[in-house]
Write a protein that holds these residues in place. Sequence first.
Motif, PDB file in Angstrom:
ATOM      1  N   LEU A   1      47.192  38.713  24.582  1.00  0.00           N
ATOM      2  CA  LEU A   1      46.501  38.919  23.305  1.00  0.00           C
ATOM      3  C   LEU A   1      46.704  37.728  22.368  1.00  0.00           C
ATOM      4  CD1 LEU A   1      44.849  41.145  21.789  1.00  0.00           C
ATOM      5  CD2 LEU A   1      46.989  41.780  20.686  1.00  0.00           C
ATOM      6  N   SER A   2      47.888  37.144  22.408  1.00  0.00           N
ATOM      7  CA  SER A   2      48.163  36.022  21.494  1.00  0.00           C
ATOM      8  C   SER A   2      47.490  34.741  21.973  1.00  0.00           C
ATOM      9  CB  SER A   2      49.667  35.790  21.379  1.00  0.00           C
ATOM     10  OG  SER A   2      50.163  35.257  22.594  1.00  0.00           O
ATOM     11  N   GLY A   3      47.068  34.709  23.233  1.00  0.00           N
ATOM     12  CA  GLY A   3      46.444  33.505  23.781  1.00  0.00           C
ATOM     13  C   GLY A   3      47.443  32.608  24.500  1.00  0.00           C
ATOM     14  N   LYS A   4      48.710  33.033  24.536  1.00  0.00           N
ATOM     15  CA  LYS A   4      49.726  32.228  25.219  1.00  0.00           C
ATOM     16  C   LYS A   4      49.467  32.187  26.728  1.00  0.00           C
ATOM     17  CE  LYS A   4      54.738  32.319  25.878  1.00  0.00           C
ATOM     18  NZ  LYS A   4      55.862  33.242  25.789  1.00  0.00           N
ATOM     19  N   PHE A   5      49.002  33.303  27.265  1.00  0.00           N
ATOM     20  CA  PHE A   5      48.715  33.382  28.701  1.00  0.00           C
ATOM     21  C   PHE A   5      47.240  33.650  28.946  1.00  0.00           C
ATOM     22  CE2 PHE A   5      53.197  35.234  28.929  1.00  0.00           C
ATOM     23  CZ  PHE A   5      53.766  34.030  29.287  1.00  0.00           C
ATOM     24  N   ALA A   6      46.759  33.136  30.101  1.00  0.00           N
ATOM     25  CA  ALA A   6      45.401  33.452  30.562  1.00  0.00           C
ATOM     26  C   ALA A   6      45.520  34.555  31.612  1.00  0.00           C
ATOM     27  CB  ALA A   6      44.785  32.205  31.177  1.00  0.00           C
ATOM     28  N   PRO A   7      44.399  35.255  31.919  1.00  0.00           N
ATOM     29  CA  PRO A   7      44.484  36.351  32.893  1.00  0.00           C
ATOM     30  C   PRO A   7      45.120  35.933  34.221  1.00  0.00           C
ATOM     31  CG  PRO A   7      42.371  36.410  31.797  1.00  0.00           C
ATOM     32  CD  PRO A   7      43.067  35.177  31.295  1.00  0.00           C
ATOM     33  N   ASP A   8      44.825  34.697  34.703  1.00  0.00           N
ATOM     34  CA  ASP A   8      45.390  34.340  36.020  1.00  0.00           C
ATOM     35  C   ASP A   8      46.913  34.139  35.957  1.00  0.00           C
ATOM     36  OD1 ASP A   8      44.986  32.106  34.513  1.00  0.00           O
ATOM     37  OD2 ASP A   8      44.474  30.799  36.195  1.00  0.00           O
ATOM     38  N   THR A   9      47.446  33.822  34.784  1.00  0.00           N
ATOM     39  CA  THR A   9      48.908  33.642  34.731  1.00  0.00           C
ATOM     40  C   THR A   9      49.648  34.982  34.615  1.00  0.00           C
ATOM     41  OG1 THR A   9      48.672  33.124  32.390  1.00  0.00           O
ATOM     42  CG2 THR A   9      49.057  31.262  33.847  1.00  0.00           C
ATOM     43  N   VAL A  10      48.935  36.049  34.328  1.00  0.00           N
ATOM     44  CA  VAL A  10      49.630  37.360  34.296  1.00  0.00           C
ATOM     45  C   VAL A  10      49.355  38.156  35.582  1.00  0.00           C
ATOM     46  CG1 VAL A  10      49.642  37.460  31.782  1.00  0.00           C
ATOM     47  CG2 VAL A  10      47.815  38.618  33.010  1.00  0.00           C
ATOM     48  N   ALA A  11      48.581  37.562  36.487  1.00  0.00           N
ATOM     49  CA  ALA A  11      48.288  38.260  37.753  1.00  0.00           C
ATOM     50  C   ALA A  11      49.561  38.411  38.584  1.00  0.00           C
ATOM     51  CB  ALA A  11      47.246  37.474  38.536  1.00  0.00           C
ATOM     52  N   VAL A  12      49.661  39.503  39.312  1.00  0.00           N
ATOM     53  CA  VAL A  12      50.818  39.748  40.182  1.00  0.00           C
ATOM     54  C   VAL A  12      50.394  39.486  41.626  1.00  0.00           C
ATOM     55  CG1 VAL A  12      52.359  41.545  41.090  1.00  0.00           C
ATOM     56  CG2 VAL A  12      51.845  41.470  38.648  1.00  0.00           C
ATOM     57  N   THR A  13      51.167  38.660  42.318  1.00  0.00           N
ATOM     58  CA  THR A  13      50.851  38.394  43.720  1.00  0.00           C
ATOM     59  C   THR A  13      51.963  38.959  44.605  1.00  0.00           C
ATOM     60  OG1 THR A  13      51.917  36.262  43.495  1.00  0.00           O
ATOM     61  CG2 THR A  13      49.519  36.285  43.300  1.00  0.00           C
ATOM     62  N   TRP A  14      51.707  39.038  45.876  1.00  0.00           N
ATOM     63  CA  TRP A  14      52.722  39.519  46.803  1.00  0.00           C
ATOM     64  C   TRP A  14      52.540  38.794  48.133  1.00  0.00           C
ATOM     65  CZ3 TRP A  14      48.612  42.217  44.958  1.00  0.00           C
ATOM     66  CH2 TRP A  14      47.628  42.568  45.880  1.00  0.00           C
ATOM     67  N   PRO A  15      53.605  38.717  48.936  1.00  0.00           N
ATOM     68  CA  PRO A  15      53.504  37.947  50.182  1.00  0.00           C
ATOM     69  C   PRO A  15      52.539  38.575  51.188  1.00  0.00           C
ATOM     70  CG  PRO A  15      55.661  39.012  49.973  1.00  0.00           C
ATOM     71  CD  PRO A  15      54.934  39.275  48.707  1.00  0.00           C
ATOM     72  N   ASP A  16      51.875  37.708  51.953  1.00  0.00           N
ATOM     73  CA  ASP A  16      50.897  38.186  52.945  1.00  0.00           C
ATOM     74  C   ASP A  16      51.519  39.135  53.953  1.00  0.00           C
ATOM     75  OD1 ASP A  16      49.001  36.716  51.776  1.00  0.00           O
ATOM     76  OD2 ASP A  16      49.088  35.049  53.219  1.00  0.00           O
ATOM     77  N   ASP A  17      52.831  38.926  54.219  1.00  0.00           N
ATOM     78  CA  ASP A  17      53.415  39.765  55.275  1.00  0.00           C
ATOM     79  C   ASP A  17      53.580  41.227  54.858  1.00  0.00           C
ATOM     80  OD1 ASP A  17      55.584  39.587  53.643  1.00  0.00           O
ATOM     81  OD2 ASP A  17      56.864  38.451  55.039  1.00  0.00           O
ATOM     82  N   LEU A  18      53.231  41.539  53.620  1.00  0.00           N
ATOM     83  CA  LEU A  18      53.210  42.968  53.263  1.00  0.00           C
ATOM     84  C   LEU A  18      52.022  43.671  53.931  1.00  0.00           C
ATOM     85  CD1 LEU A  18      54.115  43.525  49.493  1.00  0.00           C
ATOM     86  CD2 LEU A  18      55.455  44.053  51.510  1.00  0.00           C
ATOM     87  N   GLU A  19      51.028  42.867  54.292  1.00  0.00           N
ATOM     88  CA  GLU A  19      49.843  43.383  55.005  1.00  0.00           C
ATOM     89  C   GLU A  19      49.242  44.606  54.338  1.00  0.00           C
ATOM     90  OE1 GLU A  19      50.237  43.678  59.244  1.00  0.00           O
ATOM     91  OE2 GLU A  19      51.593  41.949  59.263  1.00  0.00           O
ATOM     92  N   LEU A  20      48.879  44.431  53.078  1.00  0.00           N
ATOM     93  CA  LEU A  20      48.237  45.524  52.341  1.00  0.00           C
ATOM     94  C   LEU A  20      46.733  45.341  52.390  1.00  0.00           C
ATOM     95  CD1 LEU A  20      50.321  45.463  49.025  1.00  0.00           C
ATOM     96  CD2 LEU A  20      50.808  46.676  51.158  1.00  0.00           C
TER      97      LEU A  20
END
Length: 410
Positions: free
Chosen positions: A59-78
């Motif tokens: 909201l403050s503009g400090k972060f963009a949507p891609d910097t708050v995205a959550v990623t996980w390793p491929d080996d989780l195979e979701l």
Amino acid sequence: MDGMTEATAVREVLVVGASQAGLAASRGLRRQGHHGPITILDAEECGPYRRPEVSKGLLSGKFAPDTVAVTWPDDLELTLVTGVTAERLDAGRRVVTARQDDIVREFAYDGLVVATVAAARPVPLDVVPSGVHTLRTVADSLRMRAELEAAEAIVMVGAGFIGLEVAAVAAELGKRVTVVEPAPVPLERVLGRAFGAHIAAVHRGRGVDLRGGVGMARLDTDAEGAVTGVELTDGTRLAASLVLFAAGSVPAVDWLEDSGATLDNGVRCDATCAVEGLTDVVAAGDVAGWWNPLYGRRMRVEHWTNAIEQGGYAARRLLGRHDPAGFSSAPYFWSDQFGMRLQSIGSTTGHDAVEIIEHEGDTMIVGYGIEGRLVAVAGIDAGKAVNRYRKAVLSGADLASVRPADRVVA
Ligand code: FAD
């Protein structure tokens, strides 16, 4: 096993809700050696993200949507399916029906994790004027941010954590900010008068017009249907081109109606996060109302860390590798406002004593007790100190043992 078939039968897991609880459950399943398919559904298009930033850095503009995205390793195979809203659970057939625009899809499961959101409490109006917001998602935050740039006067309805965080962001952007709150002191019900008064003083010191004991009566609008002001319950009129309605949340459990699950302030679970009335279904995160053995009562917690810990426990439960005593939790929460950090550990509900453990300058640590037992500790700018009380809270230590003898507050 009550409410669960043999763990070996859980081949295909469906997780509804791809946020913290759902992802933690998926990680937990893999860590516990579950090799079968895991499909994870979410109504939002964008995929998982750090929701707490919705009212802070995004909201403050400090972060963009891609910097708050959550990623996980491929080996989780979701298999992540986004933009799909679960509409119905047929527990007999073990199928969740979900909708993506006009397309209706069925997702079968052997084991199901319910990890859906507690949605923002809606504005109580048939037609919501433009300029009036609720805040829960990245999309909400970006919409509000776009209007925040041009707005001069902003009114927050509700001085809970989200209302106060947004007030701080808006005040730091140089906006004229008013917060209205029906309780006389913000956060008093949750964290007691001394703590709430301290937070209120910080906000007022930074120029926020914080008004206790008053609520929103109605909204004023112009000919185009855009908000122009708020009339308060004491008759005062405030000009505003942007209003945030931040009056808490409601669990999104419509899709579980008629499924056999008990819906009672979220989805009702036993101490082991198994959904009552269903087989091979667990719940975790904001939606789960479970029996917390630590406090000997049912609770539903809307905290980030709890969602992660409970997601992990729920995964073990589904596989039959859980602690049979249940998911015992002293929930941890933080909130950032004007560069200060509020933290709390444990549950203050029903507290009958508040003790100021430390208070020096802006730093404050407060203990909460029930019948002489420590049930929670909260702090302002107390660094890691709050976490040092975790063990004492978990063991229900004597409140007197954490209380400095010379500082006792009733
Ligand atoms: P959620 O993160 O709410 O995710 C549930 C997911 O389910 C969503 O992605 C939603 O799209 C999906 N969903 C809902 N219904 C359906 C359906 N029918 N079909 C498919 N998908 C569905 N906690 C803290 O401890 N500290 C903080 O500072 C803090 N700040 C916050 C600020 C904001 C603005 C908000 C809204 C919350 C904040 N929280 C904070 C709380 C924290 O973010 C939540 O407790 C946490 O995200 C809960 O995780 P969850 O997975 O249970 O639910």
